[in-house]
Scaffold this active site. Sequence first.
Site, PDB file in Angstrom:
ATOM      1  N   ASP A 173       0.821  -1.094  -0.020  1.00  0.00           N
ATOM      2  CA  ASP A 173       0.166   0.241  -0.027  1.00  0.00           C
ATOM      3  C   ASP A 173       0.941   1.087  -0.046  1.00  0.00           C
ATOM      4  OD1 ASP A 173      -2.972   1.245   0.584  1.00  0.00           O
ATOM      5  OD2 ASP A 173      -1.545   2.046   1.770  1.00  0.00           O
ATOM      6  N   GLU A 177      -1.505  -1.376  -5.537  1.00  0.00           N
ATOM      7  CA  GLU A 177      -2.867  -0.453  -6.048  1.00  0.00           C
ATOM      8  C   GLU A 177      -2.625   0.011  -7.372  1.00  0.00           C
ATOM      9  OE1 GLU A 177      -4.891   1.469  -2.051  1.00  0.00           O
ATOM     10  OE2 GLU A 177      -2.870   2.098  -2.527  1.00  0.00           O
ATOM     11  N   CYS A 226     -13.193  -3.678   5.793  1.00  0.00           N
ATOM     12  CA  CYS A 226     -12.656  -4.614   6.914  1.00  0.00           C
ATOM     13  C   CYS A 226     -12.002  -5.793   6.683  1.00  0.00           C
ATOM     14  CB  CYS A 226     -13.528  -4.358   8.059  1.00  0.00           C
ATOM     15  SG  CYS A 226     -12.989  -5.352   9.438  1.00  0.00           S
ATOM     16  N   CYS A 279     -14.277  -8.631   8.720  1.00  0.00           N
ATOM     17  CA  CYS A 279     -15.665  -8.948   8.353  1.00  0.00           C
ATOM     18  C   CYS A 279     -16.094  -8.696   6.979  1.00  0.00           C
ATOM     19  CB  CYS A 279     -16.568  -8.332   9.602  1.00  0.00           C
ATOM     20  SG  CYS A 279     -16.624  -6.720   9.493  1.00  0.00           S
ATOM     21  N   CYS A 339     -13.221  -0.627  12.538  1.00  0.00           N
ATOM     22  CA  CYS A 339     -14.492  -1.086  11.880  1.00  0.00           C
ATOM     23  C   CYS A 339     -15.624  -0.592  12.497  1.00  0.00           C
ATOM     24  CB  CYS A 339     -14.517  -2.514  11.550  1.00  0.00           C
ATOM     25  SG  CYS A 339     -15.835  -3.280  10.622  1.00  0.00           S
ATOM     26  N   CYS A 351     -17.647  -4.544  13.323  1.00  0.00           N
ATOM     27  CA  CYS A 351     -16.968  -5.709  14.158  1.00  0.00           C
ATOM     28  C   CYS A 351     -15.998  -5.303  15.289  1.00  0.00           C
ATOM     29  CB  CYS A 351     -16.172  -6.594  13.373  1.00  0.00           C
ATOM     30  SG  CYS A 351     -14.871  -6.214  12.639  1.00  0.00           S
ATOM     31  N   ASP A 380      -2.963   2.164   6.468  1.00  0.00           N
ATOM     32  CA  ASP A 380      -2.259   1.752   5.548  1.00  0.00           C
ATOM     33  C   ASP A 380      -1.997   0.034   5.360  1.00  0.00           C
ATOM     34  OD1 ASP A 380      -1.774   4.119   4.220  1.00  0.00           O
ATOM     35  OD2 ASP A 380      -0.063   4.467   5.718  1.00  0.00           O
TER      36      ASP A 380
END
Length: 367
Positions: free
Chosen positions: A184, A268, A335, A338, A354, A357, A364
Amino acid sequence: MQRLQAYKYELIPDGQQKRDMSRFAGSCRFVYNKALALQKERYETDKQTRFSYTMLANLLPAWKRELAWLKFSPAQTLQQSLKDLERAYANFFAKRAEFPRFKRKGVRDSFRYPQPQQIKLDEANSRIFLPKLGWLRYRNSRNIQGQVRNATVSLRAGKWFVSIQTEREVDQPLPEATSAIGIDMGVARFATFSDGSYLAPLNSFNRHETALRRAQQSLSRKEKFSSNWRKAKRKVQRLHARIGNARHDYLHKATTTISQNHAMVCIEDLQVRNMSKSAAGTSEAPGRRVKAKSELNKAILDQGWFEFRRQLQYKLDWNGGILITVPPQNTSRTCPACGHTSKDNRQTQADFACVSCGYENNADMVG
């Protein structure tokens, strides 16, 4: 498989060779600008047609008869400048680049010899023979592998360099590593890896920004084209070269380590050109938070994200690895525990929490 590789060396020319190289670069710049003026005139009247390389190359003999000093430059270097313009024009029509700009003296001065049979290499004595320049000494830092295809001479910060492109046949590589890793890209952290480690940013421009600003201010106070103005300009050029060299060295070391230690790398698919666009807007629709966006743009460009990806691509190819690009949308808002996606998951630039959850981690790292 065929491997194309370039070897760049600093030249050690004598006074006459320096003058000749400056003359050759100037002739190539003149031919490029003259041809671009014709292309621009045609484009303003008819945006669908353009002069082909052959049409422009056929004008060269007439230009040489009109301007005798063009004859002193190698003919093929002038033709290569027209090839460069054709490539730039094709990129513009394919919407990969903006409309070509006229070249300025002292900015990326260069010329290229395309025929390998005209180039002679004497590595034992650190010499290279180039047409109409003769034998030039160079700083031999490493051996050249493969057959010479072409040579490009360029000027940077007052020093002349030669880049020798070679071609050789190599066996299809197999990766020695067996691991895969995700990366990332960021500003606070240059590269965050999926194994939890990260690379701190070099911030090469930021480190030299104060010295560069003072040098540019000193240049602006000098009488243009005076002796002191030229000295001040060389100082600015040397600072820019130092910034670029430091960034280039950092990226090469990072990408070499990654490509040698991993067989698969996921990154990315960032559109750096769009991400670093100005937010100034227009007089009718002025932008918002222009200063903050300007600083962000400067930080993004200082990192060299596009060059990082380019180097990763060819080094993984050389080592038998694979580079996979993924869409960047919501990568740091989803997330990993989840799968819940929401902008509320990332309340700050650095922290991820999140709302479904309760999973928490560095943003990052989540990306």
